[in-house]
Design a protein around this motif. Sequence first.
Motif, PDB file in Angstrom:
ATOM      1  N   GLU A  50     -19.008  10.411 -40.769  1.00  0.00           N
ATOM      2  CA  GLU A  50     -18.076  10.687 -39.678  1.00  0.00           C
ATOM      3  C   GLU A  50     -16.699  11.064 -40.207  1.00  0.00           C
ATOM      4  N   GLY A  51     -16.312  10.437 -41.321  1.00  0.00           N
ATOM      5  CA  GLY A  51     -15.047  10.811 -41.940  1.00  0.00           C
ATOM      6  C   GLY A  51     -15.066  12.253 -42.422  1.00  0.00           C
ATOM      7  N   TYR A  52     -16.196  12.652 -43.012  1.00  0.00           N
ATOM      8  CA  TYR A  52     -16.334  14.036 -43.465  1.00  0.00           C
ATOM      9  C   TYR A  52     -16.287  14.986 -42.274  1.00  0.00           C
ATOM     10  N   ARG A  53     -17.019  14.640 -41.220  1.00  0.00           N
ATOM     11  CA  ARG A  53     -17.041  15.497 -40.032  1.00  0.00           C
ATOM     12  C   ARG A  53     -15.629  15.659 -39.448  1.00  0.00           C
ATOM     13  N   THR A  54     -14.887  14.562 -39.399  1.00  0.00           N
ATOM     14  CA  THR A  54     -13.529  14.618 -38.860  1.00  0.00           C
ATOM     15  C   THR A  54     -12.635  15.498 -39.719  1.00  0.00           C
ATOM     16  N   ALA A  55     -12.694  15.305 -41.040  1.00  0.00           N
ATOM     17  CA  ALA A  55     -11.868  16.102 -41.944  1.00  0.00           C
ATOM     18  C   ALA A  55     -12.237  17.581 -41.866  1.00  0.00           C
ATOM     19  N   ALA A  56     -13.533  17.868 -41.808  1.00  0.00           N
ATOM     20  CA  ALA A  56     -13.976  19.257 -41.685  1.00  0.00           C
ATOM     21  C   ALA A  56     -13.517  19.850 -40.362  1.00  0.00           C
ATOM     22  N   GLY A  57     -13.599  19.063 -39.301  1.00  0.00           N
ATOM     23  CA  GLY A  57     -13.169  19.541 -38.002  1.00  0.00           C
ATOM     24  C   GLY A  57     -11.696  19.904 -37.976  1.00  0.00           C
ATOM     25  N   HIS A  58     -10.867  19.078 -38.601  1.00  0.00           N
ATOM     26  CA  HIS A  58      -9.440  19.372 -38.655  1.00  0.00           C
ATOM     27  C   HIS A  58      -9.182  20.669 -39.429  1.00  0.00           C
ATOM     28  N   ALA A  59      -9.882  20.833 -40.554  1.00  0.00           N
ATOM     29  CA  ALA A  59      -9.711  22.050 -41.356  1.00  0.00           C
ATOM     30  C   ALA A  59     -10.178  23.279 -40.589  1.00  0.00           C
ATOM     31  N   SER A  60     -11.286  23.143 -39.864  1.00  0.00           N
ATOM     32  CA  SER A  60     -11.803  24.258 -39.072  1.00  0.00           C
ATOM     33  C   SER A  60     -10.824  24.647 -37.971  1.00  0.00           C
ATOM     34  N   LEU A  61     -10.227  23.659 -37.317  1.00  0.00           N
ATOM     35  CA  LEU A  61      -9.252  23.950 -36.275  1.00  0.00           C
ATOM     36  C   LEU A  61      -8.051  24.708 -36.838  1.00  0.00           C
ATOM     37  N   MET A  62      -7.638  24.380 -38.058  1.00  0.00           N
ATOM     38  CA  MET A  62      -6.521  25.078 -38.672  1.00  0.00           C
ATOM     39  C   MET A  62      -6.863  26.524 -38.970  1.00  0.00           C
ATOM     40  N   GLY A  63      -8.140  26.802 -39.254  1.00  0.00           N
ATOM     41  CA  GLY A  63      -8.554  28.160 -39.577  1.00  0.00           C
ATOM     42  C   GLY A  63      -9.312  28.298 -40.878  1.00  0.00           C
ATOM     43  N   PHE A  64      -9.560  27.193 -41.589  1.00  0.00           N
ATOM     44  CA  PHE A  64     -10.330  27.275 -42.832  1.00  0.00           C
ATOM     45  C   PHE A  64     -11.748  27.761 -42.543  1.00  0.00           C
ATOM     46  N   ASP A  65     -12.316  28.444 -43.513  1.00  0.00           N
ATOM     47  CA  ASP A  65     -13.658  29.030 -43.358  1.00  0.00           C
ATOM     48  C   ASP A  65     -14.778  28.082 -43.751  1.00  0.00           C
ATOM     49  N   GLY A  66     -14.467  27.069 -44.532  1.00  0.00           N
ATOM     50  CA  GLY A  66     -15.490  26.136 -44.973  1.00  0.00           C
ATOM     51  C   GLY A  66     -14.882  25.005 -45.761  1.00  0.00           C
ATOM     52  N   LYS A  67     -15.756  24.153 -46.291  1.00  0.00           N
ATOM     53  CA  LYS A  67     -15.301  22.960 -47.008  1.00  0.00           C
ATOM     54  C   LYS A  67     -16.253  22.669 -48.153  1.00  0.00           C
ATOM     55  N   TRP A  68     -15.723  22.112 -49.207  1.00  0.00           N
ATOM     56  CA  TRP A  68     -16.561  21.671 -50.315  1.00  0.00           C
ATOM     57  C   TRP A  68     -17.436  20.497 -49.887  1.00  0.00           C
ATOM     58  N   ALA A  69     -18.605  20.428 -50.472  1.00  0.00           N
ATOM     59  CA  ALA A  69     -19.504  19.285 -50.319  1.00  0.00           C
ATOM     60  C   ALA A  69     -19.787  18.752 -51.716  1.00  0.00           C
ATOM     61  N   ILE A  70     -19.649  17.447 -51.885  1.00  0.00           N
ATOM     62  CA  ILE A  70     -19.933  16.880 -53.212  1.00  0.00           C
ATOM     63  C   ILE A  70     -21.279  16.153 -53.206  1.00  0.00           C
ATOM     64  N   HIS A  71     -21.990  16.220 -52.081  1.00  0.00           N
ATOM     65  CA  HIS A  71     -23.330  15.630 -51.950  1.00  0.00           C
ATOM     66  C   HIS A  71     -24.119  16.481 -50.958  1.00  0.00           C
ATOM     67  N   PRO A  72     -25.420  16.682 -51.198  1.00  0.00           N
ATOM     68  CA  PRO A  72     -26.212  17.503 -50.266  1.00  0.00           C
ATOM     69  C   PRO A  72     -26.161  17.018 -48.818  1.00  0.00           C
ATOM     70  N   ALA A  73     -25.915  15.715 -48.606  1.00  0.00           N
ATOM     71  CA  ALA A  73     -25.858  15.187 -47.238  1.00  0.00           C
ATOM     72  C   ALA A  73     -24.685  15.762 -46.450  1.00  0.00           C
ATOM     73  N   GLN A  74     -23.679  16.297 -47.140  1.00  0.00           N
ATOM     74  CA  GLN A  74     -22.516  16.852 -46.454  1.00  0.00           C
ATOM     75  C   GLN A  74     -22.715  18.309 -46.038  1.00  0.00           C
ATOM     76  N   VAL A  75     -23.740  18.958 -46.572  1.00  0.00           N
ATOM     77  CA  VAL A  75     -23.940  20.394 -46.341  1.00  0.00           C
ATOM     78  C   VAL A  75     -24.179  20.705 -44.871  1.00  0.00           C
ATOM     79  N   GLU A 127     -22.501  22.979 -39.636  1.00  0.00           N
ATOM     80  CA  GLU A 127     -22.356  22.823 -38.182  1.00  0.00           C
ATOM     81  C   GLU A 127     -20.906  22.982 -37.742  1.00  0.00           C
ATOM     82  N   VAL A 128     -20.009  22.301 -38.428  1.00  0.00           N
ATOM     83  CA  VAL A 128     -18.613  22.258 -37.998  1.00  0.00           C
ATOM     84  C   VAL A 128     -17.941  23.624 -38.099  1.00  0.00           C
ATOM     85  N   PHE A 129     -18.240  24.370 -39.157  1.00  0.00           N
ATOM     86  CA  PHE A 129     -17.546  25.636 -39.379  1.00  0.00           C
ATOM     87  C   PHE A 129     -18.239  26.834 -38.734  1.00  0.00           C
ATOM     88  N   ALA A 130     -19.308  26.605 -37.994  1.00  0.00           N
ATOM     89  CA  ALA A 130     -19.965  27.680 -37.260  1.00  0.00           C
ATOM     90  C   ALA A 130     -19.517  27.642 -35.804  1.00  0.00           C
TER      91      ALA A 130
END
Length: 304
Positions: free
Chosen positions: A215-240, A245-248
């Motif tokens: 949920e922390g990852y989802r929240t952080a990705a959501g904030h970045a997506s709202l700003m306009g970022f195109d994607g986010k790094w994942a350091i584990h396959p579970a984050q992919v 989902e968030v950036f689409a």
Amino acid sequence: MPTPRARRSELATPASSERMCEKAAKSGADLVFLDLEDACAPSAKEAARGIAVTALRELDWGRTVRSVRVNGLDTPWCHGDIIDVVTGARDALDVLILPKARSARDVWWVDVLLTQLEAGLGLTRPIGLEVLIEEAEGLANATEIARSSPRVEAVIFGAGDLSASLRARVDGNFDPVGAYPGDFWHYARSQVLAAARAAGVDAIDAPFPDYRDTEGYRTAAGHASLMGFDGKWAIHPAQVALANEVFAPTVQEVAEAYEAIRVYRAAESDGVGAIGRDGRLVDAAHMRLAMNVLHRASLTGAEA
């Protein structure tokens, strides 16, 4: 212009591990980078080059963009990383990731070396570059770095090393260790994002080390997506899957974009430049926003 690619998720994978390379190829990430830098101990770095080349050439990557993060220019490995990986992988390599760029000159050096290698090897498809903004000097020069070469396809906000470069007091997830008013990283993220957009390249958000906190990852990705970022790094396959989902754009967002364009174009043909729709003004700026949605959808085949 850089090759348009989906970059919702960029999965980091140790180049020294054959098993993890195999898992990464099946992860569904938009981009996987085999890491010769932080994920490899100094004693394993040179041997990891060969493992990365074999993985790039022999594994089935499907639609995943194949990438390698080389060591920084201030290390004894960068030159050998680039030569060995490009010579070995050839057209099985799509992108190189350059860490700790401090100025446009750093990118120029890699660009020249790649140009010479491509010519010597007879490669016809240029290898792209993604550049990490993770040093104070690099952040100050982010715009010139993003514009430094036609090879640059994306710039990446690197919170970890930037924390050290700025002497910030953060925890293992790069969050401030004490109370802080507002978003600790908002200014730096905005700098990287603006540099990317000024250069016409993609912007990728930082990793989220606590891979168990979905949920922390989802929240952080959501904030970045709202700003306009195109994607986010994942350091584990579970984050992919979360990043994908968030950036689409959602089905509703795509439908709304099409409808807004349809209504606006119909009014425009009648000589009207701004209209009211559902109690809100719709003008040319809204068309740009709608086209942004459809562009993101087109990268993953979701624009229909």
